[in-house]
Scaffold this motif. Structure first.
Motif, PDB file in Angstrom:
ATOM      1  N   LYS A  34     -23.151 -24.934  -7.683  1.00 40.64           N
ATOM      2  CA  LYS A  34     -24.376 -24.214  -7.893  1.00 40.64           C
ATOM      3  C   LYS A  34     -23.961 -22.774  -8.107  1.00 40.64           C
ATOM      4  CE  LYS A  34     -27.657 -27.456  -7.579  1.00 40.64           C
ATOM      5  NZ  LYS A  34     -28.419 -27.793  -8.688  1.00 40.64           N
ATOM      6  N   GLN A  35     -24.142 -22.164  -9.291  1.00 43.21           N
ATOM      7  CA  GLN A  35     -23.928 -20.891  -9.519  1.00 43.21           C
ATOM      8  C   GLN A  35     -25.212 -20.614 -10.564  1.00 43.21           C
ATOM      9  OE1 GLN A  35     -20.131 -19.853 -10.847  1.00 43.21           O
ATOM     10  NE2 GLN A  35     -19.250 -20.555  -9.081  1.00 43.21           N
ATOM     11  N   TYR A  36     -25.591 -19.267 -10.500  1.00 42.05           N
ATOM     12  CA  TYR A  36     -26.725 -18.886 -11.555  1.00 42.05           C
ATOM     13  C   TYR A  36     -26.452 -17.584 -12.229  1.00 42.05           C
ATOM     14  CZ  TYR A  36     -29.271 -22.550  -9.112  1.00 42.05           C
ATOM     15  OH  TYR A  36     -29.510 -24.035  -8.642  1.00 42.05           O
ATOM     16  N   ARG A  37     -26.832 -17.472 -13.335  1.00 42.11           N
ATOM     17  CA  ARG A  37     -26.987 -16.112 -14.185  1.00 42.11           C
ATOM     18  C   ARG A  37     -28.272 -16.233 -14.553  1.00 42.11           C
ATOM     19  NH1 ARG A  37     -23.632 -19.017 -19.172  1.00 42.11           N
ATOM     20  NH2 ARG A  37     -21.862 -19.130 -17.416  1.00 42.11           N
ATOM     21  N   VAL A  38     -28.544 -14.823 -15.243  1.00 41.10           N
ATOM     22  CA  VAL A  38     -29.900 -14.407 -15.567  1.00 41.10           C
ATOM     23  C   VAL A  38     -30.240 -14.622 -17.034  1.00 41.10           C
ATOM     24  CG1 VAL A  38     -31.598 -12.282 -15.591  1.00 41.10           C
ATOM     25  CG2 VAL A  38     -29.949 -12.598 -13.693  1.00 41.10           C
ATOM     26  N   PHE A  39     -31.214 -15.101 -17.583  1.00 40.52           N
ATOM     27  CA  PHE A  39     -31.552 -15.252 -18.798  1.00 40.52           C
ATOM     28  C   PHE A  39     -32.540 -13.944 -19.036  1.00 40.52           C
ATOM     29  CE2 PHE A  39     -34.690 -16.026 -22.172  1.00 40.52           C
ATOM     30  CZ  PHE A  39     -33.705 -16.422 -23.123  1.00 40.52           C
ATOM     31  N   ASP A  40     -32.069 -12.814 -19.699  1.00 38.54           N
ATOM     32  CA  ASP A  40     -32.628 -11.816 -19.862  1.00 38.54           C
ATOM     33  C   ASP A  40     -32.485 -11.168 -21.339  1.00 38.54           C
ATOM     34  OD1 ASP A  40     -34.256  -9.414 -19.546  1.00 38.54           O
ATOM     35  OD2 ASP A  40     -32.752  -8.348 -18.279  1.00 38.54           O
ATOM     36  N   TYR A  50     -30.830 -19.142 -14.456  1.00 38.87           N
ATOM     37  CA  TYR A  50     -30.494 -20.523 -14.844  1.00 38.87           C
ATOM     38  C   TYR A  50     -29.015 -20.868 -14.470  1.00 38.87           C
ATOM     39  CZ  TYR A  50     -27.868 -18.752 -18.878  1.00 38.87           C
ATOM     40  OH  TYR A  50     -27.138 -18.047 -19.892  1.00 38.87           O
ATOM     41  N   PRO A  51     -28.624 -22.179 -14.394  1.00 36.50           N
ATOM     42  CA  PRO A  51     -27.241 -22.585 -13.984  1.00 36.50           C
ATOM     43  C   PRO A  51     -26.064 -21.977 -14.798  1.00 36.50           C
ATOM     44  CG  PRO A  51     -28.751 -24.473 -13.899  1.00 36.50           C
ATOM     45  CD  PRO A  51     -29.361 -23.365 -14.609  1.00 36.50           C
ATOM     46  N   ALA A  52     -25.211 -21.712 -14.267  1.00 35.82           N
ATOM     47  CA  ALA A  52     -24.075 -21.111 -14.951  1.00 35.82           C
ATOM     48  C   ALA A  52     -23.093 -22.255 -15.790  1.00 35.82           C
ATOM     49  CB  ALA A  52     -23.140 -20.450 -14.102  1.00 35.82           C
ATOM     50  N   TYR A  53     -23.552 -23.333 -15.415  1.00 35.49           N
ATOM     51  CA  TYR A  53     -22.822 -24.641 -15.978  1.00 35.49           C
ATOM     52  C   TYR A  53     -23.899 -25.225 -17.200  1.00 35.49           C
ATOM     53  CZ  TYR A  53     -25.417 -26.239 -11.945  1.00 35.49           C
ATOM     54  OH  TYR A  53     -26.380 -26.538 -11.136  1.00 35.49           O
ATOM     55  N   ALA A  54     -24.905 -24.454 -17.670  1.00 36.26           N
ATOM     56  CA  ALA A  54     -25.924 -24.750 -18.683  1.00 36.26           C
ATOM     57  C   ALA A  54     -25.785 -23.567 -19.745  1.00 36.26           C
ATOM     58  CB  ALA A  54     -27.384 -24.767 -18.018  1.00 36.26           C
ATOM     59  N   GLN A  55     -26.086 -24.078 -20.860  1.00 39.48           N
ATOM     60  CA  GLN A  55     -26.164 -23.329 -22.138  1.00 39.48           C
ATOM     61  C   GLN A  55     -27.663 -23.101 -22.523  1.00 39.48           C
ATOM     62  OE1 GLN A  55     -23.808 -25.638 -24.808  1.00 39.48           O
ATOM     63  NE2 GLN A  55     -21.866 -24.970 -23.686  1.00 39.48           N
ATOM     64  N   VAL A  56     -27.904 -21.913 -22.834  1.00 41.13           N
ATOM     65  CA  VAL A  56     -29.404 -21.725 -23.247  1.00 41.13           C
ATOM     66  C   VAL A  56     -29.261 -21.544 -24.915  1.00 41.13           C
ATOM     67  CG1 VAL A  56     -31.235 -20.138 -23.283  1.00 41.13           C
ATOM     68  CG2 VAL A  56     -30.281 -20.478 -21.272  1.00 41.13           C
ATOM     69  N   THR A  57     -30.046 -22.238 -25.751  1.00 39.79           N
ATOM     70  CA  THR A  57     -30.140 -22.198 -26.957  1.00 39.79           C
ATOM     71  C   THR A  57     -31.678 -22.053 -27.471  1.00 39.79           C
ATOM     72  OG1 THR A  57     -30.254 -24.690 -27.331  1.00 39.79           O
ATOM     73  CG2 THR A  57     -27.924 -23.674 -27.441  1.00 39.79           C
ATOM     74  N   LYS A  58     -31.762 -21.503 -28.680  1.00 42.21           N
ATOM     75  CA  LYS A  58     -33.079 -21.124 -29.095  1.00 42.21           C
ATOM     76  C   LYS A  58     -33.139 -22.636 -29.745  1.00 42.21           C
ATOM     77  CE  LYS A  58     -35.769 -17.798 -31.807  1.00 42.21           C
ATOM     78  NZ  LYS A  58     -35.518 -16.458 -32.205  1.00 42.21           N
ATOM     79  N   TRP A 183     -36.596 -25.878  -9.854  1.00 43.49           N
ATOM     80  CA  TRP A 183     -37.063 -25.182  -8.694  1.00 43.49           C
ATOM     81  C   TRP A 183     -36.505 -23.717  -8.802  1.00 43.49           C
ATOM     82  CZ3 TRP A 183     -41.612 -25.220  -6.598  1.00 43.49           C
ATOM     83  CH2 TRP A 183     -42.185 -26.259  -6.296  1.00 43.49           C
ATOM     84  N   HIS A 184     -35.285 -23.369  -8.871  1.00 39.57           N
ATOM     85  CA  HIS A 184     -34.710 -22.097  -8.890  1.00 39.57           C
ATOM     86  C   HIS A 184     -35.225 -21.384  -9.992  1.00 39.57           C
ATOM     87  CE1 HIS A 184     -31.619 -19.018  -7.300  1.00 39.57           C
ATOM     88  NE2 HIS A 184     -31.663 -18.800  -9.041  1.00 39.57           N
TER      89      HIS A 184
END
Length: 192
Positions: A34-40, A50-58, A183-184
Motif C-alpha cells: 500500500k502506497q499512495y500518490r496525489v491526483f492533483d 490513489y494507489p501508486a500501483y494504479a493508473q489514472v486515465t481520462k 475508502w482512502h
C-alpha cells in the motif's frame, strides 16, 4: 469374445486406480504494498490520493458517447484486472442533488437480483465531503461503489468493476484489498 475381453480389460483397469476429485482452486494473488500518490491535475474540481500501483486515465467514452464533462476518469489496476470508474457532475439547475443521489441509488440497487446483501456506510471525511459507500455482496458486477458530495456544487461517483465474470468467492480477496483503497480515496477527497 471381443466383448468379454473388453469387459475384462475395463475391470482390471478400474481396479488399479482410484479417483480422487480435486478441490476447486483459485489463483494465488500477490498484492502490492500500500502506497499512495496525489491526483492533483490542473483544472479538475477535485483532488484525492490513489494507489501508486494504479493508473489514472481520462474517460473518453460513456456507452459510446462522450462523457458529460472532461472530469470523468478511470483508476485502472492493471495487475488486478480491475478499474474504478469515476464520474463527476456539477450540481445545479441541470443536475439537482436529489436526482444525482437517486441515480446513484438506482445504479447500485440494480444489482439486487445478483446481490446477497447491500450495506451502506456513511462517508464524512471532515473536509466538506459526505455521501455513501456501498458494499454489494454476492455475484454482483460491481461489489464496491460510492458517491460523495458537498451538497451544493460537487458530486462524484465511483464504481469498481473487474474484467472477469463476477464470482464473489474468487474476487473476495481483491475486493477487500481495493475496498481499502476506495475508502482512502474518499477520506482524502477535497473539492476545489
Amino acid at each position: 469374445m471381443r466383448y468379454l475381453l473388453f469387459i475384462c480389460i475395463l475391470f482390471f483397469a478400474a481396479c488399479e486406480q482410484s479417483y480422487t476429485p480435486k478441490p476447486r482452486g483459485y489463483f494465488n494473488i500477490t498484492f502490492p504494498q500500500k502506497q499512495y500518490r496525489v491526483f492533483d491535475q490542473p483544472g479538475y474540481p477535485y483532488t484525492f490520493e490513489y494507489p501508486a500501483y494504479a493508473q489514472v486515465t481520462k474517460d473518453s467514452t460513456f456507452f459510446g458517447e462522450h462523457p458529460e464533462n472532461p472530469y470523468w476518469i478511470n483508476i485502472d489496476f492493471p495487475s488486478l484486472d480491475g478499474k474504478i470508474y469515476v464520474s463527476y457532475k456539477e450540481i445545479g439547475a441541470k443536475n439537482k442533488l436529489e436526482n444525482l443521489v437517486a441515480d446513484a441509488f438506482k445504479m447500485t440497487y440494480k444489482h439486487t437480483y445478483k446481490a446477497d446483501y447491500i450495506d451502506e456506510k456513511d462517508i464524512n471525511n471532515g473536509h466538506g465531503v459526505s455521501g455513501l459507500f456501498y458494499e454489494v455482496g454476492g455475484n454482483a458486477a460491481s461489489a464496491k461503489q460510492f458517491f460523495a458530495t458537498d451538497s451544493t456544487h460537487h458530486f462524484l461517483r465511483g464504481a469498481l468493476y473487474f474484467d472477469a465474470t463476477p464470482n464473489a468467492d474468487s474476487l473476495a480477496p481483491v475486493n477487500k484489498f481495493l475496498q481499502e483503497d476506495m475508502w482512502h480515496l474518499v477520506e482524502t477527497l477535497r473539492w476545489r
